[in-house]
Scaffold this active site. Structure first.
Site, PDB file in Angstrom:
ATOM      1  N   HIS A  69       0.606   3.617  -2.481  1.00 31.65           N
ATOM      2  CA  HIS A  69      -0.399   4.760  -2.586  1.00 31.65           C
ATOM      3  C   HIS A  69       0.299   5.679  -3.361  1.00 31.65           C
ATOM      4  CE1 HIS A  69      -4.342   3.111  -1.368  1.00 31.65           C
ATOM      5  NE2 HIS A  69      -3.427   2.571  -0.479  1.00 31.65           N
ATOM      6  N   ASN A  85      -7.013  -2.725  -5.024  1.00 27.58           N
ATOM      7  CA  ASN A  85      -8.127  -2.382  -5.417  1.00 27.58           C
ATOM      8  C   ASN A  85      -8.066  -1.006  -6.191  1.00 27.58           C
ATOM      9  OD1 ASN A  85      -7.468  -1.728  -2.734  1.00 27.58           O
ATOM     10  ND2 ASN A  85      -9.528  -0.676  -2.797  1.00 27.58           N
ATOM     11  N   HIS A  86      -6.821  -0.339  -5.757  1.00 28.45           N
ATOM     12  CA  HIS A  86      -6.767   1.193  -6.398  1.00 28.45           C
ATOM     13  C   HIS A  86      -5.970   1.102  -7.692  1.00 28.45           C
ATOM     14  CE1 HIS A  86      -7.739   4.142  -3.177  1.00 28.45           C
ATOM     15  NE2 HIS A  86      -7.843   2.754  -2.454  1.00 28.45           N
ATOM     16  N   ASP A 107       0.743  -1.093   0.083  1.00 32.63           N
ATOM     17  CA  ASP A 107      -0.016   0.041  -0.046  1.00 32.63           C
ATOM     18  C   ASP A 107       0.897   1.322   0.036  1.00 32.63           C
ATOM     19  OD1 ASP A 107      -3.107  -1.084   0.368  1.00 32.63           O
ATOM     20  OD2 ASP A 107      -1.663  -2.158   1.678  1.00 32.63           O
ATOM     21  N   HIS A 153      -4.424  -9.372  -0.901  1.00 34.65           N
ATOM     22  CA  HIS A 153      -4.790  -7.767  -1.037  1.00 34.65           C
ATOM     23  C   HIS A 153      -6.448  -7.617  -0.843  1.00 34.65           C
ATOM     24  CE1 HIS A 153      -3.956  -3.253  -1.265  1.00 34.65           C
ATOM     25  NE2 HIS A 153      -5.155  -3.245  -1.657  1.00 34.65           N
TER      26      HIS A 153
END
Length: 682
Positions: free
Chosen positions: A19, A124-125, A17, A213
């Protein structure tokens, strides 16, 4: 580690993660995400690990900006490329693990010098979407910077095959499962349609490591992945998606494996889980034993959070019964915020190196949650939250949402006429946007409606693509596709009376909902060829435009006629022939440069050389592989390195290592050893 032990030790830096790209337009926090990712990669290089394992959500956006992609590629190139040979040997069939034009690990590519490979699944992103169903990780893989594995092309029929790696006497079976919508994955596990494969030989010698994830906690009844759905033969599970850092592995006595949750490397919400100190870990494997070394990240913006109840604070407990007390209450709350700022900066200084202490500390993130219910019918006169936050413009990074006022409610729902339950406004105000699922909100809203033409479940999926994935034409395309399907359905009927149209609409809508529920995706539409005058830079992608849809068979026939008339402009059969020939061109480099194509052909001629896929219940004598044929071992030639001795000379040790391992057996996978969850878990 002494040299003898180091030869049998695999060291992996684990992170999840990242991001990259989160809040990148913010003038204060815009660079936080890529700086923390760069720190992670620099740590991996400085600690001389064998590989990096990322657990999803490398990017925050489904379509990362050029800035985000640039910073990630820059960091990967600075830290992963080098002359040091990679000591990890791949024993599995790489075509089973990696898809795309380059279906092999990047450090075995003769044209790239990779000293520290990165393996990653998607989250998921940054999941695949759009035309071609590509993810941002596909771009990094095709550029030779990342090994993208653990894809889940079919969410209702998942087969998980490990990447088999070996260093010395340590064997690693690396499993990966990229993100799948939690409810659908729960159902797929429950129905026994998830199959895990194990190495076909010496099963007890492999360390089984898996990264996932998914939701780790049961936010809803089926909106998570229970640990007891995973197979018992695993040794360690790296859990992505959850941002709270729980870096120390936790043992699950029921399943007999450990679970480690590294958490995110950047705070994407002002929640308690994000306030936990951020870590990555170096996982050291020697045989079947492992140990974890947590490493505190230093570039993380400090974050302090506190929650108070005004009625329990002695200094202001009686303010609720007095008039004109807003100024006094505001001063008290400002004092608490000032204390949190000082604590955040002090903690940041404690973890910095001496040479970095001279730098100015970054502005911290501060969140103060205040429960302002007054006992005995009193009232707390609170200042506007944004006005209060703006008092700290020069001191904090989040200048608009430092404070959050809320009240506790005994009742959390109320009834409306259509019997649907809607949360109280105060409860909705307390919900963070990250904790709300768009599909769930749409579904709850549509349950109270009566849709005739548009399918309900795919409606929520379209809204989610529009909000979460930035697909600007998602809703428009959804409506257009639904109308096209309804039109085709009505035209296929022989004779339909006007009063029967409603029944026909309903029938087709139910069929579309059933198709989406079964396949997890909407019915795809046919697209007209892009006009020659269409400028994608100015007008957008042609396939995303509603006018690109083929509405009727007449439109399709007309487009085919146009294609045949104008072959000289790159359309029609000539263009189709070129597209059909494209895969053959992609396969050519694998045949000449690495010999992989030849291996595949030889396997089809002499399949007995590989391990026969066996069930875990068969005799052990069938679990061992025969030695590879000499002809197959000779397919890996060092010739490509001799072609350019000046450029490729530093990588010679890696080729010698590859030649040395020609006696290694080529491993395949056994048959699915696990297809059903062992415990109910629901």
């Amino acid at each position: 580690i002494n040299s003898a032990v180091a030869a049998d030790t695999i060291r992996i830096l684990v992170a999840t993660d990242s991001h990259v790209g989160y809040n990148e337009r913010d003038h204060i926090r815009g660079d936080d995400s890529w700086k923390s990712f760069h720190e992670v990669m620099c740590l991996a290089k400085d600690r001389d690990v064998d590989m990096v394992l990322l657990g999803g959500d490398l990017f925050h956006e489904n379509k990362p900006s050029r800035k985000s992609m640039y910073q990630v590629m820059r960091s990967l190139r600075m830290n992963c490329l080098g002359d040091k040979p990679c000591q990890l040997e791949v024993l599995s069939d790489m075509t089973e693990n990696f898809q795309g034009a380059f279906n092999h690990v990047n450090y075995e590519d003769p044209d790239i010098n990779i000293s520290m490979p990165v393996f990653s699944i998607h989250g998921n992103h940054d999941d695949p979407s759009g035309e071609g169903h590509f993810a941002a990780l596909d771009l990094l893989q095709v550029s030779g910077l990342v090994n993208y594995f653990g894809r889940t092309p079919e969410s209702d029929n998942i087969q998980i095959k490990p990447v088999l790696l070996q260093k010395g006497n340590t064997k690693l079976a690396l499993y990966g499962m990229s993100n799948v919508r939690d409810e659908r994955l729960f159902r797929t596990f429950r129905d026994g349609k998830v199959k895990f494969f194990q190495p076909g030989t010496q099963k007890e010698d492999w360390f089984n490591l898996m990264t996932v994830h998914q939701n780790h906690h049961s936010y809803t009844e089926t909106g998570y992945l229970p640990e007891n759905f995973l197979p018992e033969f695993l040794d360690l599970v790296i859990w992505g998606h959850e941002h709270e850092c729980l870096i120390d592995p936790k043992y699950n006595p029921e399943m007999n494996f450990h679970v480690m949750q590294p958490g995110s490397s950047v705070a994407t919400s002002l929640m308690p889980g994000e306030a936990v100190p951020k870590h990555v870990a170096i996982l050291t494997l020697t045989g079947r034993d492992f140990k974890v070394e947590p490493i505190r990240l230093k570039t993380i913006r400090p974050f302090k959070m506190k929650e108070i109840v005004l009625a329990d604070e002695k200094e202001i407990k009686n303010l609720a019964k007095r008039q004109d007390h807003r100024a006094e209450l505001t001063r008290y709350l400002m004092g608490i915020v000032d204390e949190l700022i000082d604590e955040a900066i002090e903690e940041w200084r404690e973890i910095q190196d001496e040479d970095e202490l001279e730098e100015e500390p970054p502005k911290p993130l501060i969140r103060l949650r205040v429960e302002f219910s007054a006992p005995g019918g009193g009232h707390y006169d609170c200042e506007n939250p944004q006005r209060f936050s703006n008092r700290f413009v020069e001191k904090v990074a989040n200048t608009n949402d430092i404070i959050q006022f809320y009240r506790k409610k005994s009742s959390t729902s109320r009834k409306v006429n259509n019997a649907a339950e809607i949360p109280e406004e105060s409860v909705l105000a307390q919900l963070a946007i990250d904790s709300v699922r768009i599909e769930k909100l749409v579904r709850e809203f549509l349950e109270a409606q009566n849709l005739t033409i548009l399918p309900q479940n795919s409606f929520g999926d379209a809204v989610s693509e529009f909000v979460d994935k930035g697909e600007t034409h998602a809703m428009e395309n959804f409506v257009t596709d639904s109308l096209v399907n309804q039109h085709k359905h009505l035209m296929s009927l022989d004779q339909t009376e006007e009063e029967d149209l409603s029944a026909a609409w309903e029938q087709n809508r139910l069929a579309e909902e059933a198709h989406f529920a079964q396949n997890g995706k909407r019915t795809t539409r046919k697209v007209k060829p892009k006009p020659i005058t269409w400028d994608s830079d100015d007008d957008g992608h042609w396939a995303d435009q509603p006018i690109a849809a083929i509405v009727s068979e007449d439109d399709e026939q007309a487009d085919e006629d146009d294609d045949v008339v104008a072959p000289a402009k790159g359309r029609g059969k000539a263009a189709t022939a070129k597209k059909a020939a494209a895969p053959a061109k992609k396969a050519a480099p694998a045949k000449g440069g690495r010999g992989k194509k030849k291996v595949v052909e030889e396997e089809s001629e002499d399949e007995d050389e590989d391990i026969v896929m066996v069930d875990s219940g068969e005799e052990d004598s069938s679990l061992f592989v025969k030695p590879s044929a000499p002809s197959r071992a000779t397919t890996k030639k060092p010739a490509p390195r001799k072609a350019s001795p000046v450029k490729r000379a530093p990588a010679a040790p890696r080729r010698r290592a590859a030649a040395k391992s020609q006696t290694q057996s080529k491993l395949d996978f056994s048959q699915p050893s696990f297809s059903q969850p062992k415990a109910n878990g629901v």
